[in-house]
Design a protein around this motif. Structure first.
Motif, PDB file in Angstrom:
ATOM      1  N   THR A 840      62.805  38.883 -15.689  1.00 29.16           N
ATOM      2  CA  THR A 840      62.718  40.035 -14.314  1.00 29.16           C
ATOM      3  C   THR A 840      64.402  39.527 -13.947  1.00 29.16           C
ATOM      4  OG1 THR A 840      60.625  39.994 -13.470  1.00 29.16           O
ATOM      5  CG2 THR A 840      62.182  40.154 -12.204  1.00 29.16           C
ATOM      6  N   ASP A 841      64.580  38.502 -13.235  1.00 26.31           N
ATOM      7  CA  ASP A 841      65.810  38.011 -12.801  1.00 26.31           C
ATOM      8  C   ASP A 841      67.373  38.472 -13.708  1.00 26.31           C
ATOM      9  OD1 ASP A 841      64.478  36.255 -10.828  1.00 26.31           O
ATOM     10  OD2 ASP A 841      64.136  34.305 -12.058  1.00 26.31           O
ATOM     11  N   THR A 842      66.711  38.648 -15.033  1.00 28.44           N
ATOM     12  CA  THR A 842      68.080  38.719 -15.876  1.00 28.44           C
ATOM     13  C   THR A 842      67.761  41.115 -15.413  1.00 28.44           C
ATOM     14  OG1 THR A 842      67.286  37.349 -17.326  1.00 28.44           O
ATOM     15  CG2 THR A 842      68.728  39.561 -17.952  1.00 28.44           C
ATOM     16  N   LEU A 843      66.778  41.309 -15.545  1.00 31.29           N
ATOM     17  CA  LEU A 843      67.297  42.350 -15.838  1.00 31.29           C
ATOM     18  C   LEU A 843      67.889  43.382 -13.942  1.00 31.29           C
ATOM     19  CD1 LEU A 843      64.109  43.964 -16.978  1.00 31.29           C
ATOM     20  CD2 LEU A 843      65.878  44.234 -18.139  1.00 31.29           C
ATOM     21  N   GLU A 844      67.488  42.478 -12.964  1.00 28.73           N
ATOM     22  CA  GLU A 844      67.587  42.350 -11.909  1.00 28.73           C
ATOM     23  C   GLU A 844      69.272  42.495 -11.943  1.00 28.73           C
ATOM     24  OE1 GLU A 844      67.512  44.231  -7.422  1.00 28.73           O
ATOM     25  OE2 GLU A 844      65.953  43.894  -8.925  1.00 28.73           O
ATOM     26  N   HIS A 845      70.039  41.559 -11.783  1.00 29.90           N
ATOM     27  CA  HIS A 845      71.123  40.898 -12.348  1.00 29.90           C
ATOM     28  C   HIS A 845      71.744  42.168 -13.056  1.00 29.90           C
ATOM     29  CE1 HIS A 845      74.952  38.894 -14.123  1.00 29.90           C
ATOM     30  NE2 HIS A 845      75.042  38.273 -12.763  1.00 29.90           N
ATOM     31  N   SER A 846      71.393  42.303 -13.851  1.00 30.90           N
ATOM     32  CA  SER A 846      72.120  43.841 -15.208  1.00 30.90           C
ATOM     33  C   SER A 846      72.377  45.106 -13.819  1.00 30.90           C
ATOM     34  CB  SER A 846      71.308  43.560 -16.475  1.00 30.90           C
ATOM     35  OG  SER A 846      72.073  44.704 -17.234  1.00 30.90           O
ATOM     36  N   ARG A 847      71.033  45.323 -12.997  1.00 34.13           N
ATOM     37  CA  ARG A 847      71.080  46.023 -12.446  1.00 34.13           C
ATOM     38  C   ARG A 847      72.391  45.941 -11.148  1.00 34.13           C
ATOM     39  NH1 ARG A 847      65.694  45.692 -11.847  1.00 34.13           N
ATOM     40  NH2 ARG A 847      64.782  47.148 -13.792  1.00 34.13           N
ATOM     41  N   HIS A 848      72.050  45.429 -10.398  1.00 30.67           N
ATOM     42  CA  HIS A 848      73.393  44.655  -9.880  1.00 30.67           C
ATOM     43  C   HIS A 848      74.579  44.861 -10.430  1.00 30.67           C
ATOM     44  CE1 HIS A 848      70.927  44.327  -6.566  1.00 30.67           C
ATOM     45  NE2 HIS A 848      70.021  42.858  -7.137  1.00 30.67           N
TER      46      HIS A 848
END
Length: 850
Positions: A840-848
């Protein structure tokens, strides 16, 4: 002479007249002790007898009181009949419920009513009870010669064991009849002798007694015996199981007193109705008393005896006081005697301590000298890492083998990392971490260390780990051996084998080719005798070629030059090819080869190397199977992720003495000059290396005289099915270990992701080229390469440059690139929560970042 007479001099000094005061003190102390012991014994005996009598009286009173209470219960029940006339079953139940027998009078089996019936009234009585709803009711046992029946009509609580007594005619049994007649004739409460109750339907059978209170018809004269018998209405009674009754009376078993009760005025074994648990044998107790207790027309004989705990309670101090008194007397004697010898003994002790210190110092010096000579003889270095103190020590030899002087480098716990060759450091750290976490105490490893001159020095490290009680390492000590010369000699040997093998191969190829043409008839027909010799020469030239190939393969494996072309293959096709290629060899030996139970799975292997493995297995099996025999190639699946390939022969089996060396290089069961089977002894060693390089393992099963089965296990390639696209984010799982891969797949699917799973770099490259993924998980150690290669490829590709990657590895140290924030590193084992939070953290960081 003086040494021999010294002990006798000490004895004479011990009994010298100057020690008479000490002997007098000893005699007075012993006399006082004897008087005290005698007085104590008499006092304890009186106290024990008094306490024993108190326990006996308490026990008798408890029995009498409880039996009186039970009589009052029955008298109250008789009063209920006197007041109500006819008592219904419901009234009887309510009366007993009010009594609360189980809580207030533990041990009583119940309270019942037995009705007195003439033979003429029996049939009507049975019909009346059956009309109450008890259709199976009957009076038993029946006999035509009895003038009176007393069946049990009421008995509460009316359940469990008591149901067995319903309808029983107690007048039919002599012991019960005697007590009932006595109660009816006298009008008084009576109890029976020893009987077996009807309630003994299961479990241990206990001795029983019954208490009877007679009931008479209202208004009838009761002055004479005949009048009482004529007016008899029935009996209110209670049955008792003696063990349960006595436990209810006496409470928990008294550890200090045992009790036996006999029905009668003598102690007859057949009349024993109660005995305490673990009661001592008669006559063994120190305190014992026999009493006769009269209870309601019966006489009970009671035998009460003390238990060992009771006797020990009153005699525990005797041995203690005797020991203390004797010890005190001896102490006084020794103190008095030692006054004259104290100075001499102190001087002797000081001299002995001095000698011991000198001896220990000499022993320590000798031990250090031996250790120094041993290290010089072995030319090894000594090192020590004190993890608790944070210090590192190395002997001069340890420094010299690396070109340094002692003290030239700063010594700390990280020194070894600065000396290890930089490209070997991650692997060395991982290996050290695994050793520290494992329960082993000793370890051996090879390291490549940087010499001061810049050259690389191979070193053999042997160490011992000292741990605390929790298994945590405190100190690591060991030796280091310079392997430079050893490696040089080993390299020379490998180069010699390689050179000789290559040089032999060139002329051998020409010889084999020429002989093949001649035996094939290319130059015309040869005479039969010459043809036979040419075939022998051609066959042995081919055999020599195989031996040279084995030597070259082993040389490549040793040098690390053996490459593997790992691909997905059909196992059935590989097995068919192996049988076909070895069929001619089998025919030459008169042996048949069959394939049994093939499994249609795919394996990730180097096809040529696996064919070489199967040829080794099959050729060995063919050579050792007698003519006309059979070699079987078969498959099985020991678990969901692996397939086992087995080759079974009908040979003599492997001798137990050779079984531990089967897979060693140049190992042969028959190594004599006259052995019947040829070969270099390298085939199985090469097979083991090939299978282990392809992620599998090898083994064998054998029994002398019953043949041998060689097998290898390989991981199965699971088909990477694409999950139907329902709009979920799609993830790629790259994991070669089947169980871990399935676990990651289930974790991510349960979280709502669409997941594809592969087991190799080759398959991962194909998936990444054809499918767009939101993120991927990656294991760094894959069968066809390193995961770091794939990371570099993904980052260099514009289409996947920003793809989030979660690295899941068992390595204890990660060489992490701090600038690449799209990579998350997790250490095995992981939980579902860890994986999902990281994703979840990795995907969220990637979107930002986008």
């Amino acid at each position: 002479m003086s040494e021999t007479s010294a002990p006798f001099g000490k004895v004479r000094q011990f009994f010298h007249w100057r020690n008479s005061i000490a002997w007098l003190v000893l005699a007075l102390a012993l006399l006082v002790q004897l008087a005290l012991l005698n007085h104590l014994q008499m006092k304890e005996e009186r106290a024990a007898l008094k306490q024993f009598d108190l326990l006996v009286n308490t026990t008798i009173e408890a029995i009498q009181k409880r039996m009186t209470d039970h009589e009052q219960i029955l008298l109250g029940a008789a009063g209920l009949f006197d007041a109500a006339g006819d008592v219904s079953r419901e009234q009887w139940r309510e009366y007993n419920d009010r009594l609360q027998l189980a809580e207030r009078y533990p041990g009583i089996q119940g309270v019942g009513f037995a009705k007195a019936l003439l033979p003429s009234d029996l049939e009507a009585h049975v019909q009346n009870v059956r009309a109450e709803g008890y259709s199976d009711y009957d009076v038993y046992p029946q006999a035509a010669d009895r003038s009176l029946y007393t069946p049990i009509v009421f008995l509460e609580p009316f359940r469990d064991r008591n149901l067995a007594a319903f309808g029983f005619d107690m007048f039919s049994e002599p012991v019960r009849r005697q007590a009932m007649l006595s109660a009816a004739e006298t009008g008084k409460t009576q109890i029976t002798g020893k009987v077996t109750l009807r309630q003994e339907t299961h479990g241990k059978v206990q001795a029983g007694v019954l208490m009877y209170v007679p009931l008479y018809s209202d208004g009838e004269p009761l002055t004479a015996v005949t009048q009482r018998l004529q007016a008899l209405k029935g009996f209110v009674y209670s049955p008792y199981r003696l063990d349960d009754l006595m436990r209810g009376i006496l409470g928990a078993a008294n550890p200090n007193l045992s009790l036996r009760i006999y029905a009668g005025d003598t102690e007859q074994t057949e009349q024993l109705i109660f005995a305490s648990r673990d009661a001592p044998m008669t006559g063994q107790a120190q305190y014992s008393k026999e009493l006769q207790l009269g209870l309601y027309g019966q006489t009970w004989t009671l035998r009460l005896e003390s238990r060992p705990a009771f006797e020990q309670f009153f005699h525990t101090n005797k041995g203690l006081i005797a020991g203390l008194g004797t010890g005190l007397s001896a102490l006084l004697f020794l103190l008095t005697f030692s006054l004259s010898l104290r100075r001499r003994r102190a001087e002797a002790l000081a001299q002995q301590m001095t000698e011991d210190i000198r001896e220990n110092k000499r022993a320590l010096q000798l031990s250090e000298e031996r250790l120094s000579l041993a290290l010089k003889g072995s030319n090894d270095g000594l090192w020590d890492m004190n993890l608790d103190a944070g210090t590192f020590y190395a002997s001069p030899r340890a420094w010299h083998m690396l070109g340094y002087r002692p003290g030239e480098l700063s010594s700390d716990l990280k020194l070894w990392e600065r000396l290890v060759v930089s490209e070997d450091l991650p692997q060395a750290r991982t290996q050290l971490a695994r050793t520290m976490l494992s329960p082993v105490d000793h370890f051996t490893t090879e390291l490549r260390l940087q010499h001061k001159s810049g050259k690389i020095t191979p070193v053999l490290i042997r160490g011992y780990i000292q741990r605390d009680r929790n298994g945590q390492p405190l100190r690591i000590s060991g030796t280091s051996m310079d392997l430079t010369e050893h490696k040089r000699i080993e390299q020379m040997k490998d180069e010699f084998v390689s050179t000789v093998s290559h040089e032999l191969r060139t002329p051998l190829t020409s010889i084999s080719g020429a002989l093949g043409l001649i035996t094939g008839g290319a130059l015309g027909e040869a005479p039969p005798a010459i043809q036979q010799m040419l075939e022998i020469a051609h066959r042995n030239s081919l055999r020599l070629g195989y031996l040279i190939n084995d030597l070259l393969d082993m040389e490549k494996i040793t040098a690390g030059k053996m490459t593997f072309d790992m691909r997905e293959h059909s196992l059935r096709q590989l097995l068919d090819e192996a049988l076909t290629s070895n069929q001619a060899f089998a025919s030459h030996f008169g042996v048949s080869c069959i394939l049994r139970d093939p499994i249609n799975v795919h394996v990730w292997v180097d096809g040529l190397r696996l064919q070489q493995v199967l040829s080794n297995f099959l050729s060995n099996a063919i050579k050792y199977t007698p003519e006309g025999g059979q070699v079987t190639l078969h498959c099985s699946q020991p678990n969901a992720g692996h397939v086992r390939i087995s080759v079974t022969d009908q040979g003599p089996g492997i001798p137990p003495s050779f079984q531990n060396r089967v897979f060693e290089k140049f190992a042969q069961a028959d190594a004599s000059d006259s052995r019947q089977k040829g070969g270099t002894g390298l085939g199985l060693a090469i097979t083991k290396e090939f299978i282990e390089r392809m992620g599998g393992r090898v083994g064998f099963d054998t029994a002398e005289g019953q043949g041998t089965t060689f097998w290898c296990e390989l991981p199965i390639v699971e088909s990477a099915t694409v999950a139907p696209d329902q709009g979920q984010p799609r993830l790629l799982v790259i994991e070669d270990e089947p169980d871990t891969g399935r676990l990651l797949l289930l974790m991510l699917r349960d979280a709502g992701y669409a997941v594809d799973r592969v087991q190799s770099l080759h398959a991962a490259r194909g998936k990444l080229a054809s499918t767009r993924y939101e993120a991927m998980t990656l294991d760094l150690h894959l069968p066809d390469g390193s995961g770091r290669e794939l990371i570099d490829e993904v980052r260099s590709n514009p289409d996947t440059r920003d793809l989030p990657i979660i690295v899941i590895s068992a390595a204890s140290h990660f060489e992490q690139n701090a600038e690449d924030t799209s990579i998350t590193w997790l250490h095995k084992p992981i939980s579902a929560a860890q994986l999902l939070i990281a994703l979840t953290d990795t995907l969220e960081h990637s979107r930002h970042c986008r």
